[in-house]
Design a protein around this motif. Structure first.
Motif, PDB file in Angstrom:
ATOM      1  N   VAL A  84       1.606 -11.519   1.892  1.00  0.00           N
ATOM      2  CA  VAL A  84       2.944 -11.431   1.303  1.00  0.00           C
ATOM      3  C   VAL A  84       3.753 -12.627   1.796  1.00  0.00           C
ATOM      4  O   VAL A  84       3.488 -13.165   2.882  1.00  0.00           O
ATOM      5  N   ASP A  85       4.744 -13.036   1.011  1.00  0.00           N
ATOM      6  CA  ASP A  85       5.525 -14.202   1.465  1.00  0.00           C
ATOM      7  C   ASP A  85       6.752 -13.801   2.271  1.00  0.00           C
ATOM      8  O   ASP A  85       7.375 -14.651   2.921  1.00  0.00           O
ATOM      9  N   ASP A  86       7.108 -12.508   2.231  1.00  0.00           N
ATOM     10  CA  ASP A  86       8.276 -12.062   3.014  1.00  0.00           C
ATOM     11  C   ASP A  86       8.003 -10.631   3.473  1.00  0.00           C
ATOM     12  O   ASP A  86       8.246  -9.675   2.735  1.00  0.00           O
ATOM     13  N   ILE A  87       7.487 -10.495   4.674  1.00  0.00           N
ATOM     14  CA  ILE A  87       7.009  -9.178   5.134  1.00  0.00           C
ATOM     15  C   ILE A  87       8.165  -8.206   5.356  1.00  0.00           C
ATOM     16  O   ILE A  87       8.004  -6.991   5.126  1.00  0.00           O
ATOM     17  N   LEU A  88       9.327  -8.691   5.743  1.00  0.00           N
ATOM     18  CA  LEU A  88      10.456  -7.772   5.937  1.00  0.00           C
ATOM     19  C   LEU A  88      10.969  -7.255   4.591  1.00  0.00           C
ATOM     20  O   LEU A  88      11.272  -6.065   4.447  1.00  0.00           O
ATOM     21  N   ALA A  89      11.034  -8.143   3.597  1.00  0.00           N
ATOM     22  CA  ALA A  89      11.448  -7.686   2.267  1.00  0.00           C
ATOM     23  C   ALA A  89      10.428  -6.697   1.711  1.00  0.00           C
ATOM     24  O   ALA A  89      10.786  -5.674   1.114  1.00  0.00           O
ATOM     25  N   PRO A 115       2.901 -12.566  11.257  1.00  0.00           N
ATOM     26  CA  PRO A 115       3.375 -11.177  11.329  1.00  0.00           C
ATOM     27  C   PRO A 115       2.591 -10.260  10.398  1.00  0.00           C
ATOM     28  O   PRO A 115       2.298 -10.638   9.258  1.00  0.00           O
ATOM     29  N   VAL A 116       2.231  -9.083  10.894  1.00  0.00           N
ATOM     30  CA  VAL A 116       1.499  -8.103  10.093  1.00  0.00           C
ATOM     31  C   VAL A 116       2.136  -6.727  10.226  1.00  0.00           C
ATOM     32  O   VAL A 116       2.807  -6.422  11.219  1.00  0.00           O
ATOM     33  N   LEU A 117       1.913  -5.900   9.203  1.00  0.00           N
ATOM     34  CA  LEU A 117       2.297  -4.494   9.212  1.00  0.00           C
ATOM     35  C   LEU A 117       1.159  -3.697   8.591  1.00  0.00           C
ATOM     36  O   LEU A 117       0.370  -4.241   7.818  1.00  0.00           O
ATOM     37  N   PHE A 118       1.111  -2.405   8.901  1.00  0.00           N
ATOM     38  CA  PHE A 118       0.106  -1.521   8.314  1.00  0.00           C
ATOM     39  C   PHE A 118       0.782  -0.381   7.555  1.00  0.00           C
ATOM     40  O   PHE A 118       1.817   0.132   7.998  1.00  0.00           O
ATOM     41  N   LEU A 119       0.187   0.014   6.455  1.00  0.00           N
ATOM     42  CA  LEU A 119       0.730   1.077   5.594  1.00  0.00           C
ATOM     43  C   LEU A 119      -0.223   2.265   5.626  1.00  0.00           C
ATOM     44  O   LEU A 119      -1.442   2.093   5.601  1.00  0.00           O
ATOM     45  N   HIS A 120       0.335   3.451   5.601  1.00  0.00           N
ATOM     46  CA  HIS A 120      -0.489   4.646   5.786  1.00  0.00           C
ATOM     47  C   HIS A 120      -1.494   4.815   4.641  1.00  0.00           C
ATOM     48  O   HIS A 120      -1.128   4.758   3.465  1.00  0.00           O
ATOM     49  N   PRO A 121      -2.767   5.097   4.996  1.00  0.00           N
ATOM     50  CA  PRO A 121      -3.794   5.191   3.953  1.00  0.00           C
ATOM     51  C   PRO A 121      -3.535   6.280   2.924  1.00  0.00           C
ATOM     52  O   PRO A 121      -3.904   6.146   1.761  1.00  0.00           O
ATOM     53  N   LYS A 122      -2.862   7.359   3.384  1.00  0.00           N
ATOM     54  CA  LYS A 122      -2.626   8.452   2.449  1.00  0.00           C
ATOM     55  C   LYS A 122      -1.625   8.108   1.356  1.00  0.00           C
ATOM     56  O   LYS A 122      -1.539   8.826   0.356  1.00  0.00           O
ATOM     57  N   ASP A 123      -0.888   7.027   1.550  1.00  0.00           N
ATOM     58  CA  ASP A 123       0.075   6.609   0.507  1.00  0.00           C
ATOM     59  C   ASP A 123      -0.532   5.585  -0.453  1.00  0.00           C
ATOM     60  O   ASP A 123       0.103   5.235  -1.455  1.00  0.00           O
ATOM     61  N   PHE A 124      -1.737   5.118  -0.133  1.00  0.00           N
ATOM     62  CA  PHE A 124      -2.303   3.997  -0.916  1.00  0.00           C
ATOM     63  C   PHE A 124      -3.779   4.242  -1.233  1.00  0.00           C
ATOM     64  O   PHE A 124      -4.677   3.532  -0.755  1.00  0.00           O
TER      65      PHE A 124
END
Ligand SMILES: CC[C@H](C(=O)O)C(=O)SCCNC(=O)CCNC(=O)[C@H](O)C(C)(C)COP(=O)(O)OP(=O)(O)OC[C@H]1O[C@@H](n2cnc3c(N)ncnc32)[C@H](O)[C@@H]1OP(=O)(O)O
Ligand SMILES: [Co+2]
Length: 134
Positions: A84-89, A115-124
């Protein structure tokens, strides 16, 4: 929001053995092991040109992949990383839509120094997603 596929990650019980499969059996270029104590894993990357494969094994007592390996003792596909080009957005948009961002919601520095973030598998669709700002 999503850019290129950065990597597909495979959790493994033995990183040396898995790296040898990719280096020797699959004749691929494999990076040296990179301990990431802040993330509880040691990783290597297989560079495919248009994307990478990340092989990761637990590091330390509280590795976030220990439970995954307990469920999948031979290893398996663990997560997929999109750029992604803007992880906070991206985070704020996902939160506004009700998606769960793992941890405290603040980006951490990942294996590529980004910078990295993780998203819950149950939502995706049952898939753990990592976002990496490039
Ligand atoms: C950042 C450095 C490096 C990089 O590329 O730069 C990395 O990628 S490091 C990668 C390792 N770090 C992480 O994975 C951090 C995010 N992960 C987590 O916080 C946990 O692994 C979590 C919350 C996704 C899963 O925790 P846990 O394994 O303890 O299991 P739960 O019982 O909480 O799981 C709830 C539910 O989700 C299913 N699950 C778990 N892991 C996965 C997965 N990898 N893919 C798909 N589904 C997953 C689990 O089976 C449970 O489902 P249920 O139906 O309720 O049994
Ligand atoms: Co990753």
């Amino acid at each position: 929001m999503l850019g290129r596929l950065n990597h597909v990650a495979i959790a493994v019980p033995d990183l040396g053995a898995a790296a040898a499969v990719y280096r020797d059996t699959l004749a691929a270029g494999v990076s040296p092991p990179q301990p990431l104590p802040a993330h509880g894993v040691t990783v290597v990357f297989v560079d495919l040109g248009n994307a990478k494969v990340e092989l990761l094994e637990p590091l330390g007592e509280d590795s976030p992949i220990a439970a995954f390996l307990a469920r999948n003792p031979a290893g398996g596909m663990h997560h997929i990383c999109y750029e992604v080009d803007d992880i906070l957005a991206a985070r704020d948009r996902l939160l506004a839509q009700g998606a769960r961002v793992l941890g405290d919601g603040e980006p951490k520095i990942g294996a590529h120094g980004k910078p990295v973030l993780f998203l819950h598998p149950k939502d995706f669709c049952g898939t753990l997603i990592e976002l990496e700002q490039v």
